[in-house]
Write an enzyme that holds these catalytic residues in place. Structure first.
Site, short mmCIF file in Angstrom:
data_model
loop_
_atom_site.label_atom_id
_atom_site.label_comp_id
_atom_site.label_asym_id
_atom_site.label_seq_id
_atom_site.Cartn_x
_atom_site.Cartn_y
_atom_site.Cartn_z
N CYS A 46 0.88 -1.18 0.00
CA CYS A 46 0.00 0.00 0.00
C CYS A 46 0.91 1.22 0.00
O CYS A 46 1.23 1.77 1.05
CB CYS A 46 -0.88 -0.02 1.25
SG CYS A 46 -2.08 -1.37 1.27
N ALA A 98 1.43 4.55 -1.75
CA ALA A 98 1.42 6.01 -1.88
C ALA A 98 1.26 6.67 -0.50
O ALA A 98 0.59 6.12 0.37
CB ALA A 98 0.28 6.45 -2.79
N PRO A 99 1.87 7.83 -0.29
CA PRO A 99 2.63 8.66 -1.24
C PRO A 99 4.06 8.21 -1.48
O PRO A 99 4.76 8.85 -2.26
CB PRO A 99 2.60 10.04 -0.58
CG PRO A 99 2.51 9.76 0.89
CD PRO A 99 1.68 8.51 1.01
N GLY A 100 4.51 7.15 -0.83
CA GLY A 100 5.78 6.56 -1.23
C GLY A 100 6.97 6.82 -0.33
O GLY A 100 8.10 6.47 -0.69
N LYS A 145 7.82 5.37 2.39
CA LYS A 145 8.46 4.12 2.81
C LYS A 145 8.98 3.35 1.59
O LYS A 145 9.97 2.64 1.69
CB LYS A 145 7.48 3.27 3.64
CG LYS A 145 7.08 3.99 4.92
CD LYS A 145 6.20 3.16 5.82
CE LYS A 145 5.68 3.98 6.99
NZ LYS A 145 4.61 4.96 6.59
N GLU A 169 -0.24 0.38 -5.46
CA GLU A 169 -1.17 1.41 -4.97
C GLU A 169 -2.48 1.31 -5.73
O GLU A 169 -2.50 1.29 -6.96
CB GLU A 169 -0.54 2.80 -5.12
CG GLU A 169 -1.48 3.97 -4.87
CD GLU A 169 -2.16 3.96 -3.50
OE1 GLU A 169 -1.48 3.74 -2.49
OE2 GLU A 169 -3.39 4.17 -3.46
N CYS A 185 -0.41 4.02 11.45
CA CYS A 185 -0.22 5.23 12.26
C CYS A 185 -1.49 5.44 13.08
O CYS A 185 -2.01 6.54 13.18
CB CYS A 185 0.12 6.44 11.39
SG CYS A 185 -1.03 6.78 10.08
N1 SAM Z 1 3.28 3.61 3.05
C1 SAM Z 1 2.86 4.93 2.60
C2 SAM Z 1 3.95 5.93 2.93
O1 SAM Z 1 4.66 5.74 3.93
O2 SAM Z 1 4.12 6.90 2.18
C3 SAM Z 1 1.54 5.30 3.23
C4 SAM Z 1 0.47 4.31 2.89
S1 SAM Z 1 -1.16 4.87 3.29
C5 SAM Z 1 -1.25 4.57 4.99
C6 SAM Z 1 -2.14 3.58 2.63
C7 SAM Z 1 -2.22 3.56 1.11
O3 SAM Z 1 -2.83 2.33 0.72
C8 SAM Z 1 -3.09 4.65 0.53
O4 SAM Z 1 -2.39 5.35 -0.46
C9 SAM Z 1 -4.27 3.90 -0.10
O5 SAM Z 1 -4.77 4.51 -1.27
C10 SAM Z 1 -3.63 2.57 -0.40
N2 SAM Z 1 -4.56 1.43 -0.51
C11 SAM Z 1 -5.75 1.26 0.12
N3 SAM Z 1 -6.31 0.09 -0.22
C12 SAM Z 1 -5.44 -0.52 -1.07
C13 SAM Z 1 -5.46 -1.76 -1.78
N4 SAM Z 1 -6.48 -2.61 -1.67
N5 SAM Z 1 -4.40 -2.06 -2.57
C14 SAM Z 1 -3.37 -1.20 -2.70
N6 SAM Z 1 -3.30 0.01 -2.07
C15 SAM Z 1 -4.33 0.33 -1.27
#
Ligand code: SAM
Length: 296
Positions: free
Chosen positions: A91, A93-95, A97, A115, A222
């Protein structure tokens, strides 16, 4: 029951993007204007005085350092992917990690950044470009639809699962009053949202555990809520154990661990929004490599 957790007395952190700049040079550059030192636990993380504003600093603008908190920097660091590994950021975005994983693998191997939301994929690509992370492949997919048995994923040795969560550890307002265990439990919309998030988090974690070559898996949120953290781990633990995974202890010297509601909670890592500026949760699953055993 609104408690502000914004605390300007806490230090500022920046993570050095070692794909673009080495630690020593970052210390030197940032040290010209500020007091700066290395974090005592998280590699490549620098600590600056409270209140320092680096938004327009050249090193931030050119992607040499990322303004990333200590807690969120711990997630990819806990995964400890090795250079040359294939790593799946489920998962992405925004990327932040994703590009941390790229730096930890020294730009060698492959990071698959998945994503779901198209509009967030754009932001993910911008972060990757800014970081100069050449070994990242972006997948605009639902992680739950990736087939773990497909040859594309047969070499994935590590997964970072940082799913959508309530964000209760980072918002300025605590949501504890929405939880039944905190008494009120009268906000049905809030509870329903947490239950929906938890359903996705459980499904996604079970799915991540099913990738055949995975030997290290980090689940992080978080959120400060047990329902999104320890309860998710508790529900998938029997599956994880049956697949040969065990809970391991990321950052053993860190004092704050999981709530004692699941076996092995001492392995889990929590940060506290008031004490640590961000409320974060990390669980690390490990299992013995199957790839190494299959080598001639
Ligand atoms: N790891 C990211 C970072 O540190 O920049 C933050 C991730 S954020 C908590 C969760 C992300 O998961 C969101 O961008 C959301 O759109 C995406 N997401 C939600 N459901 C998803 C799915 N089924 N498959 C892939 N990505 C998904």
């Amino acid at each position: 029951c609104l408690i502000s957790i914004v605390d300007i007395s806490k230090p500022r952190y920046v993570r050095v993007n070692t794909l673009k700049l080495d630690l020593k040079s970052a210390l030197q550059e940032l040290g010209k204007q500020n007091k700066v030192h290395e974090d005592d636990m998280v590699p490549d993380l620098l600590v600056l005085p409270p209140g320092v504003d680096l938004h327009n600093h050249p090193l931030v603008l050119n992607g040499s350092v990322f303004m990333q908190g200590k807690a969120s920097s711990m997630a990819a660091a806990a995964l400890q992917p090795e250079p040359g590994w294939e790593v799946l950021d489920a998962c992405a975005a925004p990327g932040n990690k994703t590009v941390h994983l790229a730096a930890l693998t020294h730009g060698k191997g492959k990071i698959l950044a998945c994503e779901l939301h198209k509009e967030r994929v754009q932001r993910l690509k911008e972060t990757i470009t800014l970081a100069g992370a050449a070994n990242v492949e972006v997948l605009n997919e639902d992680f739950l639809n990736l087939n773990p048995k497909h040859t594309s994923y047969s070499k994935v040795r590590a997964i970072l699962l940082d799913p959508s969560c309530s964000g209760s550890g980072t918002s300025a307002v605590r949501l504890d009053h929405l939880l039944p265990s905190h008494g009120a439990g009268n906000d049905d919309a809030g509870i329903n949202r947490l239950i929906k998030l938890q359903a996705f988090q459980k499904k996604a974690l079970a799915h991540a555990l099913s990738f055949p070559a995975v030997e290290r898996l980090v689940y992080s949120t978080c959120s400060v809520h047990q329902i999104e953290n320890e309860d998710v781990i508790k529900s998938v633990l029997p599956l994880a154990l049956s697949l040969g995974f065990q809970l391991a202890t990321p950052f053993p010297l860190w004092a704050r661990r999981g709530l004692p509601v699941v076996e092995g909670s001492e392995h889990l890592l929590r940060t506290d929004p008031a004490e640590d500026k961000e409320g974060f949760f990390i669980a690390l699953f490990v299992r013995k490599s199957t790839i190494a055993e299959n080598r001639p």
